[in-house]
Design a protein around this motif. Structure first.
Motif, PDB file in Angstrom:
ATOM      1  N   VAL A 296     -19.179 126.072  -8.850  1.00  6.65           N
ATOM      2  CA  VAL A 296     -18.687 127.393  -8.472  1.00  6.65           C
ATOM      3  C   VAL A 296     -17.732 127.879  -9.560  1.00  6.65           C
ATOM      4  O   VAL A 296     -16.817 127.151  -9.962  1.00  6.65           O
ATOM      5  N   TYR A 297     -17.942 129.096 -10.024  1.00  8.79           N
ATOM      6  CA  TYR A 297     -17.121 129.691 -11.076  1.00  8.79           C
ATOM      7  C   TYR A 297     -16.444 130.944 -10.520  1.00  8.79           C
ATOM      8  O   TYR A 297     -17.082 131.767  -9.852  1.00  8.79           O
ATOM      9  N   VAL A 298     -15.152 131.090 -10.807  1.00 11.46           N
ATOM     10  CA  VAL A 298     -14.345 132.159 -10.218  1.00 11.46           C
ATOM     11  C   VAL A 298     -13.769 133.028 -11.326  1.00 11.46           C
ATOM     12  O   VAL A 298     -13.254 132.517 -12.337  1.00 11.46           O
ATOM     13  N   ILE A 299     -13.819 134.327 -11.149  1.00 12.36           N
ATOM     14  CA  ILE A 299     -13.275 135.271 -12.119  1.00 12.36           C
ATOM     15  C   ILE A 299     -11.749 135.155 -12.150  1.00 12.36           C
ATOM     16  O   ILE A 299     -11.102 134.973 -11.113  1.00 12.36           O
ATOM     17  N   PRO A 300     -11.129 135.240 -13.338  1.00 15.64           N
ATOM     18  CA  PRO A 300      -9.668 135.258 -13.410  1.00 15.64           C
ATOM     19  C   PRO A 300      -9.132 136.676 -13.222  1.00 15.64           C
ATOM     20  O   PRO A 300      -9.882 137.651 -13.355  1.00 15.64           O
ATOM     21  N   PRO A 301      -7.846 136.834 -12.946  1.00  6.80           N
ATOM     22  CA  PRO A 301      -7.272 138.176 -12.797  1.00  6.80           C
ATOM     23  C   PRO A 301      -7.348 138.963 -14.104  1.00  6.80           C
ATOM     24  O   PRO A 301      -7.221 138.409 -15.198  1.00  6.80           O
TER      25      PRO A 301
ATOM     26  N   SER B 215      -5.623 141.268  -8.802  1.00  4.59           N
ATOM     27  CA  SER B 215      -4.551 141.950  -9.523  1.00  4.59           C
ATOM     28  C   SER B 215      -4.185 141.185 -10.788  1.00  4.59           C
ATOM     29  O   SER B 215      -3.920 139.978 -10.739  1.00  4.59           O
ATOM     30  N   PRO B 216      -4.138 141.855 -11.928  1.00  4.98           N
ATOM     31  CA  PRO B 216      -3.751 141.173 -13.179  1.00  4.98           C
ATOM     32  C   PRO B 216      -2.269 140.834 -13.222  1.00  4.98           C
ATOM     33  O   PRO B 216      -1.819 140.131 -14.131  1.00  4.98           O
ATOM     34  N   GLU B 217      -1.527 141.304 -12.250  1.00  2.00           N
ATOM     35  CA  GLU B 217      -0.075 141.091 -12.261  1.00  2.00           C
ATOM     36  C   GLU B 217       0.322 139.751 -11.652  1.00  2.00           C
ATOM     37  O   GLU B 217       1.487 139.367 -11.698  1.00  2.00           O
ATOM     38  N   HIS B 218      -0.633 139.030 -11.036  1.00  2.00           N
ATOM     39  CA  HIS B 218      -0.303 137.776 -10.368  1.00  2.00           C
ATOM     40  C   HIS B 218      -1.329 136.712 -10.715  1.00  2.00           C
ATOM     41  O   HIS B 218      -2.505 137.005 -10.939  1.00  2.00           O
ATOM     42  N   GLU B 219      -0.868 135.470 -10.754  1.00  2.00           N
ATOM     43  CA  GLU B 219      -1.786 134.353 -10.914  1.00  2.00           C
ATOM     44  C   GLU B 219      -2.670 134.243  -9.664  1.00  2.00           C
ATOM     45  O   GLU B 219      -2.226 134.511  -8.557  1.00  2.00           O
ATOM     46  N   SER B 220      -3.893 133.825  -9.862  1.00  2.00           N
ATOM     47  CA  SER B 220      -4.818 133.717  -8.737  1.00  2.00           C
ATOM     48  C   SER B 220      -4.896 132.274  -8.236  1.00  2.00           C
ATOM     49  O   SER B 220      -4.940 131.324  -9.034  1.00  2.00           O
ATOM     50  N   THR B 221      -4.914 132.132  -6.926  1.00  2.00           N
ATOM     51  CA  THR B 221      -5.118 130.818  -6.310  1.00  2.00           C
ATOM     52  C   THR B 221      -6.510 130.730  -5.673  1.00  2.00           C
ATOM     53  O   THR B 221      -6.771 129.823  -4.877  1.00  2.00           O
ATOM     54  N   LEU B 222      -7.396 131.668  -6.040  1.00  2.00           N
ATOM     55  CA  LEU B 222      -8.710 131.725  -5.404  1.00  2.00           C
ATOM     56  C   LEU B 222      -9.493 130.425  -5.589  1.00  2.00           C
ATOM     57  O   LEU B 222     -10.127 129.929  -4.653  1.00  2.00           O
ATOM     58  N   ALA B 223      -9.463 129.867  -6.790  1.00  2.00           N
ATOM     59  CA  ALA B 223     -10.211 128.631  -7.031  1.00  2.00           C
ATOM     60  C   ALA B 223      -9.723 127.505  -6.118  1.00  2.00           C
ATOM     61  O   ALA B 223     -10.525 126.749  -5.555  1.00  2.00           O
ATOM     62  N   GLN B 224      -8.413 127.386  -5.964  1.00  2.00           N
ATOM     63  CA  GLN B 224      -7.869 126.339  -5.096  1.00  2.00           C
ATOM     64  C   GLN B 224      -8.243 126.578  -3.639  1.00  2.00           C
ATOM     65  O   GLN B 224      -8.563 125.629  -2.903  1.00  2.00           O
ATOM     66  N   VAL B 225      -8.212 127.839  -3.213  1.00  2.00           N
ATOM     67  CA  VAL B 225      -8.569 128.162  -1.824  1.00  2.00           C
ATOM     68  C   VAL B 225     -10.024 127.798  -1.544  1.00  2.00           C
ATOM     69  O   VAL B 225     -10.350 127.184  -0.524  1.00  2.00           O
TER      70      VAL B 225
ATOM     71  N   GLN C   4     -11.864 125.674  -3.220  1.00  2.00           N
ATOM     72  CA  GLN C   4     -12.113 124.236  -3.382  1.00  2.00           C
ATOM     73  C   GLN C   4     -11.951 123.492  -2.058  1.00  2.00           C
ATOM     74  O   GLN C   4     -12.612 122.475  -1.819  1.00  2.00           O
ATOM     75  N   ARG C   5     -11.089 124.024  -1.191  1.00  2.00           N
ATOM     76  CA  ARG C   5     -10.897 123.390   0.120  1.00  2.00           C
ATOM     77  C   ARG C   5     -12.089 123.601   1.040  1.00  2.00           C
ATOM     78  O   ARG C   5     -12.199 122.952   2.075  1.00  2.00           O
ATOM     79  N   ALA C   6     -12.998 124.525   0.659  1.00  2.74           N
ATOM     80  CA  ALA C   6     -14.149 124.832   1.514  1.00  2.74           C
ATOM     81  C   ALA C   6     -15.429 124.150   1.064  1.00  2.74           C
ATOM     82  O   ALA C   6     -16.448 124.239   1.756  1.00  2.74           O
ATOM     83  N   THR C   7     -15.422 123.493  -0.100  1.00  2.00           N
ATOM     84  CA  THR C   7     -16.658 122.901  -0.625  1.00  2.00           C
ATOM     85  C   THR C   7     -16.337 121.666  -1.457  1.00  2.00           C
ATOM     86  O   THR C   7     -15.244 121.548  -2.025  1.00  2.00           O
ATOM     87  N   SER C   8     -17.303 120.738  -1.531  1.00  2.00           N
ATOM     88  CA  SER C   8     -17.150 119.567  -2.395  1.00  2.00           C
ATOM     89  C   SER C   8     -17.669 119.839  -3.802  1.00  2.00           C
ATOM     90  O   SER C   8     -17.525 119.002  -4.695  1.00  2.00           O
ATOM     91  N   MET C   9     -18.306 120.998  -4.030  1.00  2.00           N
ATOM     92  CA  MET C   9     -18.699 121.380  -5.387  1.00  2.00           C
ATOM     93  C   MET C   9     -17.450 121.672  -6.214  1.00  2.00           C
ATOM     94  O   MET C   9     -16.454 122.163  -5.675  1.00  2.00           O
ATOM     95  N   PRO C  10     -17.473 121.389  -7.507  1.00  2.00           N
ATOM     96  CA  PRO C  10     -16.311 121.759  -8.330  1.00  2.00           C
ATOM     97  C   PRO C  10     -16.166 123.282  -8.392  1.00  2.00           C
ATOM     98  O   PRO C  10     -17.150 123.999  -8.592  1.00  2.00           O
ATOM     99  N   VAL C  11     -14.948 123.753  -8.220  1.00  4.08           N
ATOM    100  CA  VAL C  11     -14.641 125.187  -8.286  1.00  4.08           C
ATOM    101  C   VAL C  11     -13.732 125.414  -9.486  1.00  4.08           C
ATOM    102  O   VAL C  11     -12.639 124.855  -9.563  1.00  4.08           O
ATOM    103  N   VAL C  12     -14.176 126.227 -10.420  1.00  5.36           N
ATOM    104  CA  VAL C  12     -13.485 126.397 -11.689  1.00  5.36           C
ATOM    105  C   VAL C  12     -13.168 127.864 -11.927  1.00  5.36           C
ATOM    106  O   VAL C  12     -14.036 128.722 -11.810  1.00  5.36           O
ATOM    107  N   GLN C  13     -11.903 128.156 -12.255  1.00  2.00           N
ATOM    108  CA  GLN C  13     -11.585 129.504 -12.720  1.00  2.00           C
ATOM    109  C   GLN C  13     -11.989 129.606 -14.182  1.00  2.00           C
ATOM    110  O   GLN C  13     -11.632 128.762 -14.998  1.00  2.00           O
ATOM    111  N   VAL C  14     -12.731 130.641 -14.517  1.00  2.00           N
ATOM    112  CA  VAL C  14     -13.235 130.809 -15.880  1.00  2.00           C
ATOM    113  C   VAL C  14     -12.105 131.320 -16.765  1.00  2.00           C
ATOM    114  O   VAL C  14     -11.554 132.390 -16.530  1.00  2.00           O
ATOM    115  N   ASN C  15     -11.780 130.547 -17.815  1.00  2.41           N
ATOM    116  CA  ASN C  15     -10.721 130.948 -18.743  1.00  2.41           C
ATOM    117  C   ASN C  15     -11.229 131.118 -20.168  1.00  2.41           C
ATOM    118  O   ASN C  15     -10.444 131.378 -21.085  1.00  2.41           O
ATOM    119  N   GLY C  16     -12.532 130.951 -20.345  1.00  2.00           N
ATOM    120  CA  GLY C  16     -13.161 131.099 -21.650  1.00  2.00           C
ATOM    121  C   GLY C  16     -14.646 130.919 -21.487  1.00  2.00           C
ATOM    122  O   GLY C  16     -15.141 130.717 -20.378  1.00  2.00           O
TER     123      GLY C  16
END
Length: 436
Positions: free
Chosen positions: A111-116, A78-88, A90-102
């Motif tokens: 691991v790259y995660v789509i933003p809202p 949802s574009p109406e809320h900030e996403s915590t997917l990357a943080q969630v 990150q707790r499952a893997t030692s690979m860096p998990v990054v929300q893509v902002n550019g």
């Protein structure tokens, strides 16, 4: 619905840098799996919506952190809320998990995660953001990413469809398979919402239907097998003299002979490189290293001949594909109707029609031109293809909702009817197209 045991059993080489001249790696339609795509970073795209976060956690808990693969997660957020997917995650893997902002260059073991509220696309080894294209209320974020991933990474792309409440991903997963990539779907009975997995399975272009916990080992094994595969030379077989090459060449002839005897299709005159790449892909899917081993597997597993045939007959298709080509068709179609009346015919042949999208696209253009005339001629489209299963799909004329990415709203209203969450070609168009 196929169980994992009914499907074929299943390299983490260093990532290649993007071309120094900055040129696009997008594949040409007539060369679906070009050699350069084998030098790109191996990327696993994971798509889902409702109920897929738990599946993603399981996936990354089971995935080793040093495979050399890159992972891109595309969910409907949802574009109406900030996403915590990357943080969630990150707790499952030692690979860096990054929300893509550019714009970001894709690196292995990341691991790259789509933003809202955004779409992701792969371009020249980098992820690019764009505004959401939620076409007329329908979500197509997964299809959008899978298509770009397929067109840039081809055989070094994998698409994984997880739990979700709509049909997003089905068109994109077809593009992945067309470009020589790997297609994987979560077992619907395990998914919290099974609509997305079932829509992808319905394309009949899925390599594996698996529980999420089994996916990591199978995906890693798939690319590890790529390094071990031995195939005959891509060029003239007459130039090969070594005993090992002749043995592989003999096995290749055996594979094509068996396929001809089993299916009635003769591929001996097809482009050699295409044949070898498609056979190599089936060897990879089944974890086999040499053509002789694949020939033995082919003879011992009745369903494999059909799977190989499907891979060989795959063609790139969607509604109004290549917009520039369809724009050029406008004046050509007008000329077909010049000087014709109700006692005349306008006939068009579409060879290699696959699942019918191109044939129906042309039929729509013909109908639009005919409707501008007071007394139009009879319009008839003949569409042919070697693939009998594809022809059956074409005759049904039923397609997932995500075709909204390719078909205008006006044409959807005029030429399609909603049917159980899908778009079905209206009778007036279906009856103007003869498939064979």
């Amino acid at each position: 619905m196929p169980e994992p045991e009914d499907l074929p059993e299943p390299s983490a080489a260093p990532a290649a840098e993007p071309p120094e001249d900055g040129r696009s790696l997008a594949l040409e339609p007539e060369d679906m799996v070009p050699e350069r795509a084998y030098h790109t970073q191996r990327v696993v795209g994971l798509g889902g919506s409702a109920g897929s976060i738990g599946a993603l956690q399981t996936f990354f808990e089971k995935m080793p952190a040093d495979t050399g693969l890159a992972f891109v997660v595309v969910l409907h957020l949802s574009p109406e809320h900030e996403s915590t997917l990357a943080q969630v995650l990150q707790r499952a893997t030692s690979m860096p998990v990054v929300q893509v902002n550019g714009p970001v260059h894709v690196e292995p073991d990341s691991v790259y995660v789509i933003p809202p509220g955004k779409h992701l696309a792969m371009t020249n080894g980098s992820l690019q953001l764009s505004d959401t294209l939620r076409e007329r209320g329908r979500r197509i974020a997964v299809d959008h990413f899978f298509r770009s991933l397929a067109d840039t990474h081809g055989p070094h792309a994998a698409a994984v469809v997880l739990s979700g409440a709509d049909g997003d991903g089905a068109l994109g997963i077809k593009r992945i398979k067309e470009r020589g990539g790997l297609t994987v779907v979560q077992r619907p009975e395990e998914a919290e919402h099974e609509a997305m997995p079932r829509a992808s399975i319905a394309t009949r272009m899925i390599d594996w239907v698996l529980p999420v916990a089994e996916m990591p080992d199978r995906i890693v094994g798939y690319w590890e097998a790529e390094r071990a595969i031995r195939l005959p030379a891509m060029d003239d077989p007459a130039a090969e003299a070594r005993a090992e090459d002749e043995r592989h060449e003999e096995a290749l002839r055996g594979i094509l002979t068996f396929l001809r005897n089993r299916t009635g299709r003769d591929f001996s005159y097809y482009k050699r490189a295409t044949i070898l790449r498609r056979i190599g892909r089936r060897m990879q899917v089944n974890g086999l290293e040499e053509p002789s081993a694949y020939l033995e597997y082919l003879c011992g597993h009745p369903g494999e001949a059909g799977a190989l045939l499907q891979d060989l007959l795959i063609s790139v298709t969607n509604f109004f594909r290549d917009k520039e080509a369809f724009e050029v068709l406008g004046p050509v179609i007008s000329s077909l109707f010049a000087g014709k009346g109700p006692g005349d015919d306008v006939r068009v042949w579409v060879p290699g029609c696959a699942t019918g999208e191109e044939a129906y696209s042309i039929a729509m253009l013909l109908r639009e031109r005919a409707d501008q005339m007071e007394d139009p001629p009879l319009v008839q489209v003949f569409a042919t293809d070697l693939d009998e299963s594809a022809i059956e799909v074409a005759r049904q004329g039923s397609y997932p909702e995500t075709i909204v990415a390719d078909v205008s709203e006006e044409r959807l209203r005029r030429f399609f009817a909603k049917d159980h969450g899908r778009f079905r070609i209206r009778r007036e168009i279906r009856e103007s197209v003869l498939f064979a």
